[in-house]
Design a protein around this motif. Sequence first.
Motif, PDB file in Angstrom:
ATOM      1  N   GLN A 282       0.706  12.079   1.357  1.00  0.00           N
ATOM      2  CA  GLN A 282       0.393  13.064   2.360  1.00  0.00           C
ATOM      3  C   GLN A 282       0.220  11.635   3.774  1.00  0.00           C
ATOM      4  N   THR A 283      -0.084  10.815   3.449  1.00  0.00           N
ATOM      5  CA  THR A 283      -0.098   9.653   4.767  1.00  0.00           C
ATOM      6  C   THR A 283       0.166   8.667   5.366  1.00  0.00           C
ATOM      7  N   VAL A 284       0.829   7.800   4.198  1.00  0.00           N
ATOM      8  CA  VAL A 284       2.010   6.839   4.183  1.00  0.00           C
ATOM      9  C   VAL A 284       2.551   6.534   4.382  1.00  0.00           C
ATOM     10  N   VAL A 285       3.181   7.264   2.828  1.00  0.00           N
ATOM     11  CA  VAL A 285       5.073   6.894   2.280  1.00  0.00           C
ATOM     12  C   VAL A 285       5.142   7.746   3.523  1.00  0.00           C
ATOM     13  N   PRO A 286       5.857   8.719   4.174  1.00  0.00           N
ATOM     14  CA  PRO A 286       6.161   9.216   5.046  1.00  0.00           C
ATOM     15  C   PRO A 286       7.158   8.267   6.132  1.00  0.00           C
ATOM     16  N   LEU A 287       5.784   7.297   6.530  1.00  0.00           N
ATOM     17  CA  LEU A 287       6.220   6.380   7.456  1.00  0.00           C
ATOM     18  C   LEU A 287       6.748   5.195   7.196  1.00  0.00           C
ATOM     19  N   LEU A 288       6.358   4.940   6.130  1.00  0.00           N
ATOM     20  CA  LEU A 288       6.759   3.418   5.194  1.00  0.00           C
ATOM     21  C   LEU A 288       8.335   4.181   5.308  1.00  0.00           C
ATOM     22  N   LEU A 289       8.809   4.720   4.329  1.00  0.00           N
ATOM     23  CA  LEU A 289      10.276   5.109   4.331  1.00  0.00           C
ATOM     24  C   LEU A 289      10.845   5.459   4.956  1.00  0.00           C
ATOM     25  N   ASP A 290      10.300   5.879   6.972  1.00  0.00           N
ATOM     26  CA  ASP A 290      11.361   5.295   7.954  1.00  0.00           C
ATOM     27  C   ASP A 290      11.204   4.262   8.165  1.00  0.00           C
ATOM     28  N   GLY A 291      10.178   3.707   8.026  1.00  0.00           N
ATOM     29  CA  GLY A 291      10.712   2.774   8.548  1.00  0.00           C
ATOM     30  C   GLY A 291      11.312   1.590   7.190  1.00  0.00           C
ATOM     31  N   MET A 292      11.260   1.874   6.299  1.00  0.00           N
ATOM     32  CA  MET A 292      12.186   0.942   5.678  1.00  0.00           C
ATOM     33  C   MET A 292      13.486   1.085   5.644  1.00  0.00           C
ATOM     34  N   SER A 293      14.023   2.414   6.242  1.00  0.00           N
ATOM     35  CA  SER A 293      15.485   2.732   6.396  1.00  0.00           C
ATOM     36  C   SER A 293      15.478   2.291   7.604  1.00  0.00           C
ATOM     37  N   ALA A 294      14.903   1.805   8.762  1.00  0.00           N
ATOM     38  CA  ALA A 294      15.417   1.619   9.757  1.00  0.00           C
ATOM     39  C   ALA A 294      14.883  -0.183   9.589  1.00  0.00           C
ATOM     40  N   LEU A 295      14.877  -0.407   8.832  1.00  0.00           N
ATOM     41  CA  LEU A 295      14.043  -1.942   7.896  1.00  0.00           C
ATOM     42  C   LEU A 295      16.145  -2.358   8.052  1.00  0.00           C
ATOM     43  N   VAL A 296      16.114  -1.875   7.016  1.00  0.00           N
ATOM     44  CA  VAL A 296      17.986  -2.558   6.669  1.00  0.00           C
ATOM     45  C   VAL A 296      18.549  -2.216   6.997  1.00  0.00           C
ATOM     46  N   LYS A 297      18.618  -1.116   7.992  1.00  0.00           N
ATOM     47  CA  LYS A 297      19.667  -0.530   9.071  1.00  0.00           C
ATOM     48  C   LYS A 297      19.590  -2.287  10.283  1.00  0.00           C
ATOM     49  N   GLU A 298      18.506  -2.852  10.187  1.00  0.00           N
ATOM     50  CA  GLU A 298      18.035  -3.592  11.220  1.00  0.00           C
ATOM     51  C   GLU A 298      18.593  -5.013  10.624  1.00  0.00           C
TER      52      GLU A 298
END
Length: 93
Positions: A54-70
Amino acid sequence: MSAEEPMDEVENAQRVSSEPASGVREIQEAEADLEAAQEKLNLQALPIRAYLDQTVVPLLLDGMSALVKERPPNPVEWLAAYLLKHNPQNPSS
């Protein structure tokens, strides 16, 4: 009437009725504070996995998706900056 003398009930009622917006605003702020406190208690009562989901995973997944693209040369620093920039608990984000 001097500054030390209390207002009588009529004067006080007139003052209060002339400032309804501030009273409503105070009630709304108190309700928001109560909701925040209840949410904090609810989060503290959750099991570890549910808390993270509920607190960390959604933001962490968004960040990791952006990381893979970048694919930056310094992925840990890049992800840390992403998380800080997109932190939903930070009012400046």
